[in-house]
Design a protein around this motif. Structure first.
Motif, PDB file in Angstrom:
ATOM      1  N   PRO A 225       0.133  17.249   9.838  1.00  0.00           N
ATOM      2  CA  PRO A 225       0.390  17.785   7.973  1.00  0.00           C
ATOM      3  C   PRO A 225       1.578  18.064   7.830  1.00  0.00           C
ATOM      4  N   ALA A 226       2.436  18.346   8.396  1.00  0.00           N
ATOM      5  CA  ALA A 226       4.176  18.958   8.605  1.00  0.00           C
ATOM      6  C   ALA A 226       5.248  18.262   8.831  1.00  0.00           C
ATOM      7  N   PHE A 227       4.219  16.990   9.204  1.00  0.00           N
ATOM      8  CA  PHE A 227       4.895  15.646   9.341  1.00  0.00           C
ATOM      9  C   PHE A 227       5.505  14.908   8.085  1.00  0.00           C
ATOM     10  N   GLU A 228       6.297  13.977   7.897  1.00  0.00           N
ATOM     11  CA  GLU A 228       5.782  13.298   6.362  1.00  0.00           C
ATOM     12  C   GLU A 228       4.967  12.727   6.590  1.00  0.00           C
ATOM     13  N   GLY A 229       4.547  12.979   4.981  1.00  0.00           N
ATOM     14  CA  GLY A 229       3.126  12.075   4.783  1.00  0.00           C
ATOM     15  C   GLY A 229       2.386  12.960   4.173  1.00  0.00           C
ATOM     16  N   ARG A 230       1.685  13.180   3.607  1.00  0.00           N
ATOM     17  CA  ARG A 230       0.089  13.581   2.459  1.00  0.00           C
ATOM     18  C   ARG A 230      -1.353  14.183   3.402  1.00  0.00           C
ATOM     19  N   LYS A 231      -1.273  15.847   3.024  1.00  0.00           N
ATOM     20  CA  LYS A 231      -2.459  15.996   4.450  1.00  0.00           C
ATOM     21  C   LYS A 231      -3.422  15.654   4.016  1.00  0.00           C
TER      22      LYS A 231
ATOM     23  N   LEU B  78     -17.944   3.837   9.400  1.00  0.00           N
ATOM     24  CA  LEU B  78     -18.301   5.119   8.688  1.00  0.00           C
ATOM     25  C   LEU B  78     -16.222   4.853   8.936  1.00  0.00           C
ATOM     26  N   ALA B  79     -15.944   4.316   9.769  1.00  0.00           N
ATOM     27  CA  ALA B  79     -14.014   4.509   9.758  1.00  0.00           C
ATOM     28  C   ALA B  79     -13.543   3.387   9.013  1.00  0.00           C
ATOM     29  N   GLN B  80     -13.599   1.714   8.852  1.00  0.00           N
ATOM     30  CA  GLN B  80     -13.706   0.973   8.308  1.00  0.00           C
ATOM     31  C   GLN B  80     -13.599   1.790   6.310  1.00  0.00           C
ATOM     32  N   ALA B  81     -14.823   2.744   6.255  1.00  0.00           N
ATOM     33  CA  ALA B  81     -15.165   3.308   5.084  1.00  0.00           C
ATOM     34  C   ALA B  81     -14.367   4.164   4.302  1.00  0.00           C
ATOM     35  N   ILE B  82     -13.622   5.165   5.759  1.00  0.00           N
ATOM     36  CA  ILE B  82     -13.265   6.494   5.945  1.00  0.00           C
ATOM     37  C   ILE B  82     -12.260   5.868   4.968  1.00  0.00           C
ATOM     38  N   VAL B  83     -11.391   4.304   5.994  1.00  0.00           N
ATOM     39  CA  VAL B  83     -10.055   4.228   5.487  1.00  0.00           C
ATOM     40  C   VAL B  83      -9.694   3.294   4.690  1.00  0.00           C
ATOM     41  N   ASP B  84     -10.757   2.297   3.942  1.00  0.00           N
ATOM     42  CA  ASP B  84     -10.717   1.564   2.484  1.00  0.00           C
ATOM     43  C   ASP B  84     -10.833   3.131   1.964  1.00  0.00           C
ATOM     44  N   GLY B  85     -11.124   4.159   1.546  1.00  0.00           N
ATOM     45  CA  GLY B  85     -11.609   4.897   0.257  1.00  0.00           C
ATOM     46  C   GLY B  85      -9.662   5.872   0.385  1.00  0.00           C
ATOM     47  N   ALA B  86      -9.102   5.930   1.190  1.00  0.00           N
ATOM     48  CA  ALA B  86      -7.864   6.471   1.371  1.00  0.00           C
ATOM     49  C   ALA B  86      -6.888   6.026   1.251  1.00  0.00           C
ATOM     50  N   SER B  87      -7.608   4.007   0.397  1.00  0.00           N
ATOM     51  CA  SER B  87      -6.601   3.095   1.089  1.00  0.00           C
ATOM     52  C   SER B  87      -5.080   3.079   1.276  1.00  0.00           C
ATOM     53  N   ILE B  88      -5.525   2.952   3.187  1.00  0.00           N
ATOM     54  CA  ILE B  88      -4.509   3.023   4.437  1.00  0.00           C
ATOM     55  C   ILE B  88      -4.869   1.853   4.753  1.00  0.00           C
ATOM     56  N   THR B  89      -3.310   1.598   4.533  1.00  0.00           N
ATOM     57  CA  THR B  89      -3.292   0.007   4.642  1.00  0.00           C
ATOM     58  C   THR B  89      -2.324   0.125   6.316  1.00  0.00           C
TER      59      THR B  89
ATOM     60  N   ARG C 162       4.196   6.175   6.097  1.00  0.00           N
ATOM     61  CA  ARG C 162       3.784   5.941   6.742  1.00  0.00           C
ATOM     62  C   ARG C 162       3.641   6.506   7.909  1.00  0.00           C
ATOM     63  N   TYR C 163       2.151   6.510   9.180  1.00  0.00           N
ATOM     64  CA  TYR C 163       1.366   7.566   9.521  1.00  0.00           C
ATOM     65  C   TYR C 163       1.670   7.199  11.576  1.00  0.00           C
TER      66      TYR C 163
END
Length: 219
Positions: free
Chosen positions: A58-64, A84-95, A111-112
């Motif tokens: 979380p100390a890196f660039e990006g949102r916690k 479940l992993a795909q649902a988490i990614v979709d729910g957080a709007s991660i590309t 970028r992460y």
């Protein structure tokens, strides 16, 4: 699309725009990456390396909240729960430009990058239980009822402590978590060292130590 200037942040946003408008958002791949450590690594060393990364991420660039979502997705994926992993990614709007958590972006263009050791154990991982130990005690005796505070980390990012003994089963601990924090046992999935723990598994079977952390996916 804005952000085509020379500032590093502007360049990053420009790259993200190109990714977004070109439709490069691939579904998460089911295959876990295969890699070899520079030196044979024990399960404990792998856990320590992962904990160090997630504690500082979380100390890196990006949102916690995105880092928390990526961690939950990585745990689910390693536990073979791709849905479940795909649902988490979709729910957080991660590309995911390449269908992998090794490189991804949030909706703001941040970028992460997740190191490969957070996604899968190395092929040269050393088991902490030797063959001699296995042959000497194929069925270890039930541990005595000596209680300690077991630390569990929920996929929501919350850390909790439960009173436990090495003789307790995961099923018993799930009931305790439900009684104390109103989390239905059917919605709990417990993982340790990347492995899904069944209800009949005893803590002594996991080789967990008092300062280790068990991951609990809540859905």
């Amino acid at each position: 699309c804005r952000g085509s200037g020379h500032h590093p942040r502007a360049r990053l946003n420009w790259v993200f725009c190109l990714v977004s408008f070109s439709g490069r958002n691939e579904p998460l791949k089911k295959e876990r990456p295969k890699w070899k450590s520079d030196y044979p690594m024990t399960e404990g060393q792998l856990r320590s390396k992962r904990d160090e990364f997630w504690d500082t991420a979380p100390a890196f660039e990006g949102r916690k909240e995105i880092w928390d979502a990526l961690k939950a997705a990585a745990v689910a994926l390693e536990g073979s729960d791709h849905e479940l992993a795909q649902a988490i990614v979709d729910g957080a709007s991660i590309t995911l430009p390449h269908g992998s958590l090794t490189e991804c972006y949030d909706e703001l263009g941040n970028r992460y990058q997740l190191p490969v050791y957070c996604l899968a154990p190395p092929v040269n991982l050393i088991s902490e239980r030797s063959d001699e130990d296995a042959s000497d005690s194929p069925e270890p005796p039930v541990a005595t009822k000596k209680e300690f505070q077991l630390k569990v980390r929920l996929s929501t990012g919350r850390d909790l402590r439960l009173s436990a003994s090495m003789a307790d089963t995961i099923g018993q601990l799930k009931k305790q978590l439900q009684a104390q924090h109103d989390i239905d046992t059917a919605h709990q999935r417990w993982f340790f060292s990347g492995k899904l723990l069944t209800d009949k598994t005893r803590l002594q079977d996991t080789k967990i130590q008092k300062d280790f952390v068990i991951q609990v996916i809540v859905n």
